[in-house]
Design a protein around this motif. Structure first.
Motif, PDB file in Angstrom:
ATOM      1  N   ASN A  32       0.816  -1.216   0.000  1.00 32.59           N
ATOM      2  CA  ASN A  32       0.000   0.000   0.000  1.00 32.59           C
ATOM      3  C   ASN A  32       0.853   1.271   0.000  1.00 32.59           C
ATOM      4  O   ASN A  32       0.456   2.283  -0.555  1.00 32.59           O
ATOM      5  CB  ASN A  32      -0.927   0.022   1.215  1.00 32.59           C
ATOM      6  N   THR A  33       2.023   1.211   0.604  1.00 35.77           N
ATOM      7  CA  THR A  33       2.854   2.400   0.730  1.00 35.77           C
ATOM      8  C   THR A  33       3.735   2.639  -0.497  1.00 35.77           C
ATOM      9  O   THR A  33       3.835   3.770  -0.978  1.00 35.77           O
ATOM     10  CB  THR A  33       3.751   2.287   1.976  1.00 35.77           C
ATOM     11  N   TYR A  34       4.360   1.597  -0.995  1.00 36.79           N
ATOM     12  CA  TYR A  34       5.411   1.784  -1.984  1.00 36.79           C
ATOM     13  C   TYR A  34       5.038   1.414  -3.417  1.00 36.79           C
ATOM     14  O   TYR A  34       5.811   1.696  -4.330  1.00 36.79           O
ATOM     15  CB  TYR A  34       6.660   1.006  -1.571  1.00 36.79           C
ATOM     16  N   ILE A  35       3.921   0.782  -3.643  1.00 40.90           N
ATOM     17  CA  ILE A  35       3.523   0.442  -5.010  1.00 40.90           C
ATOM     18  C   ILE A  35       2.397   1.378  -5.424  1.00 40.90           C
ATOM     19  O   ILE A  35       1.307   1.342  -4.845  1.00 40.90           O
ATOM     20  CB  ILE A  35       3.079  -1.031  -5.118  1.00 40.90           C
ATOM     21  N   PRO A  36       2.665   2.232  -6.405  1.00 37.43           N
ATOM     22  CA  PRO A  36       1.621   3.171  -6.834  1.00 37.43           C
ATOM     23  C   PRO A  36       0.535   2.453  -7.644  1.00 37.43           C
ATOM     24  O   PRO A  36       0.832   1.762  -8.621  1.00 37.43           O
ATOM     25  CB  PRO A  36       2.378   4.175  -7.704  1.00 37.43           C
ATOM     26  N   MET A  37      -0.687   2.594  -7.197  1.00 42.40           N
ATOM     27  CA  MET A  37      -1.819   2.023  -7.924  1.00 42.40           C
ATOM     28  C   MET A  37      -3.071   2.801  -7.580  1.00 42.40           C
ATOM     29  O   MET A  37      -3.103   3.560  -6.613  1.00 42.40           O
ATOM     30  CB  MET A  37      -1.975   0.534  -7.644  1.00 42.40           C
ATOM     31  N   ASP A  38      -4.090   2.606  -8.374  1.00 42.72           N
ATOM     32  CA  ASP A  38      -5.364   3.291  -8.184  1.00 42.72           C
ATOM     33  C   ASP A  38      -5.951   2.948  -6.814  1.00 42.72           C
ATOM     34  O   ASP A  38      -5.864   1.794  -6.373  1.00 42.72           O
ATOM     35  CB  ASP A  38      -6.313   2.854  -9.304  1.00 42.72           C
ATOM     36  N   PRO A  39      -6.537   3.926  -6.127  1.00 42.79           N
ATOM     37  CA  PRO A  39      -7.133   3.640  -4.804  1.00 42.79           C
ATOM     38  C   PRO A  39      -8.215   2.569  -4.833  1.00 42.79           C
ATOM     39  O   PRO A  39      -8.373   1.829  -3.860  1.00 42.79           O
ATOM     40  CB  PRO A  39      -7.720   4.982  -4.380  1.00 42.79           C
ATOM     41  N   LYS A  40      -8.943   2.459  -5.942  1.00 42.13           N
ATOM     42  CA  LYS A  40      -9.962   1.402  -6.029  1.00 42.13           C
ATOM     43  C   LYS A  40      -9.321   0.022  -6.001  1.00 42.13           C
ATOM     44  O   LYS A  40      -9.822  -0.896  -5.350  1.00 42.13           O
ATOM     45  CB  LYS A  40     -10.784   1.569  -7.304  1.00 42.13           C
ATOM     46  N   ILE A  41      -8.201  -0.116  -6.706  1.00 38.69           N
ATOM     47  CA  ILE A  41      -7.501  -1.401  -6.728  1.00 38.69           C
ATOM     48  C   ILE A  41      -6.911  -1.700  -5.352  1.00 38.69           C
ATOM     49  O   ILE A  41      -6.934  -2.846  -4.892  1.00 38.69           O
ATOM     50  CB  ILE A  41      -6.413  -1.398  -7.819  1.00 38.69           C
ATOM     51  N   LYS A  42      -6.395  -0.679  -4.675  1.00 38.64           N
ATOM     52  CA  LYS A  42      -5.873  -0.874  -3.313  1.00 38.64           C
ATOM     53  C   LYS A  42      -6.971  -1.353  -2.373  1.00 38.64           C
ATOM     54  O   LYS A  42      -6.750  -2.237  -1.547  1.00 38.64           O
ATOM     55  CB  LYS A  42      -5.262   0.415  -2.774  1.00 38.64           C
ATOM     56  N   ILE A  53      -9.686  -3.001  -3.173  1.00 44.57           N
ATOM     57  CA  ILE A  53     -10.022  -4.386  -3.510  1.00 44.57           C
ATOM     58  C   ILE A  53      -8.955  -5.334  -2.976  1.00 44.57           C
ATOM     59  O   ILE A  53      -9.269  -6.381  -2.402  1.00 44.57           O
ATOM     60  CB  ILE A  53     -10.195  -4.534  -5.034  1.00 44.57           C
ATOM     61  N   LEU A  54      -7.688  -4.968  -3.148  1.00 42.17           N
ATOM     62  CA  LEU A  54      -6.591  -5.791  -2.641  1.00 42.17           C
ATOM     63  C   LEU A  54      -6.671  -5.946  -1.126  1.00 42.17           C
ATOM     64  O   LEU A  54      -6.528  -7.051  -0.587  1.00 42.17           O
ATOM     65  CB  LEU A  54      -5.252  -5.181  -3.042  1.00 42.17           C
ATOM     66  N   ASN A  55      -6.910  -4.842  -0.429  1.00 38.90           N
ATOM     67  CA  ASN A  55      -7.036  -4.897   1.034  1.00 38.90           C
ATOM     68  C   ASN A  55      -8.194  -5.786   1.444  1.00 38.90           C
ATOM     69  O   ASN A  55      -8.069  -6.581   2.385  1.00 38.90           O
ATOM     70  CB  ASN A  55      -7.210  -3.495   1.602  1.00 38.90           C
ATOM     71  N   ALA A  56      -9.326  -5.669   0.771  1.00 34.91           N
ATOM     72  CA  ALA A  56     -10.499  -6.483   1.107  1.00 34.91           C
ATOM     73  C   ALA A  56     -10.213  -7.963   0.878  1.00 34.91           C
ATOM     74  O   ALA A  56     -10.568  -8.808   1.718  1.00 34.91           O
ATOM     75  CB  ALA A  56     -11.701  -6.033   0.297  1.00 34.91           C
ATOM     76  N   VAL A  57      -9.563  -8.295  -0.233  1.00 35.18           N
ATOM     77  CA  VAL A  57      -9.257  -9.701  -0.528  1.00 35.18           C
ATOM     78  C   VAL A  57      -8.307 -10.271   0.515  1.00 35.18           C
ATOM     79  O   VAL A  57      -8.508 -11.396   1.005  1.00 35.18           O
ATOM     80  CB  VAL A  57      -8.668  -9.825  -1.949  1.00 35.18           C
ATOM     81  N   VAL A  58      -7.297  -9.510   0.898  1.00 43.00           N
ATOM     82  CA  VAL A  58      -6.337  -9.991   1.898  1.00 43.00           C
ATOM     83  C   VAL A  58      -7.020 -10.169   3.259  1.00 43.00           C
ATOM     84  O   VAL A  58      -6.826 -11.184   3.928  1.00 43.00           O
ATOM     85  CB  VAL A  58      -5.127  -9.040   2.002  1.00 43.00           C
ATOM     86  N   VAL A  59      -7.841  -9.200   3.667  1.00 42.68           N
ATOM     87  CA  VAL A  59      -8.522  -9.298   4.960  1.00 42.68           C
ATOM     88  C   VAL A  59      -9.490 -10.481   4.969  1.00 42.68           C
ATOM     89  O   VAL A  59      -9.532 -11.251   5.941  1.00 42.68           O
ATOM     90  CB  VAL A  59      -9.249  -7.979   5.289  1.00 42.68           C
ATOM     91  N   ILE A  60     -10.254 -10.665   3.904  1.00 45.42           N
ATOM     92  CA  ILE A  60     -11.182 -11.797   3.844  1.00 45.42           C
ATOM     93  C   ILE A  60     -10.417 -13.117   3.868  1.00 45.42           C
ATOM     94  O   ILE A  60     -10.801 -14.058   4.569  1.00 45.42           O
ATOM     95  CB  ILE A  60     -12.071 -11.682   2.589  1.00 45.42           C
TER      96      ILE A  60
END
Length: 62
Positions: free
Chosen positions: A21-31, A33-40
């Motif tokens: 989340n800190t060092y890889i630049p990506m769209d906030p929507k993708i972040k 989704i990534l956070n939700a997938v990891v938490v689930i």
């Protein structure tokens, strides 16, 4: 699985997610989704470790 190894896995997953989340630049929507997938995924894994969720090998997709 011992409590120490459980905490170690949670710390490693948390640090890796923070690094992504800190060092890889990506769209906030993708972040989000990534956070939700990891938490689930972590919640399902924890439920399985504590025996509250049955074996996932019996689940068929398709």
């Amino acid at each position: 699985m011992s409590l120490l190894s459980l905490v170690a896995v949670l710390i490693v997953v948390g640090v890796l997610l923070w690094l992504v989340n800190t060092y890889i630049p990506m769209d906030p929507k993708i972040k989000n989704i990534l956070n939700a997938v990891v938490v689930i995924g972590v919640v399902i894994w924890l439920l399985q470790v504590f025996g509250l969720l049955g074996s996932l090998s019996n689940i068929r997709v398709g």
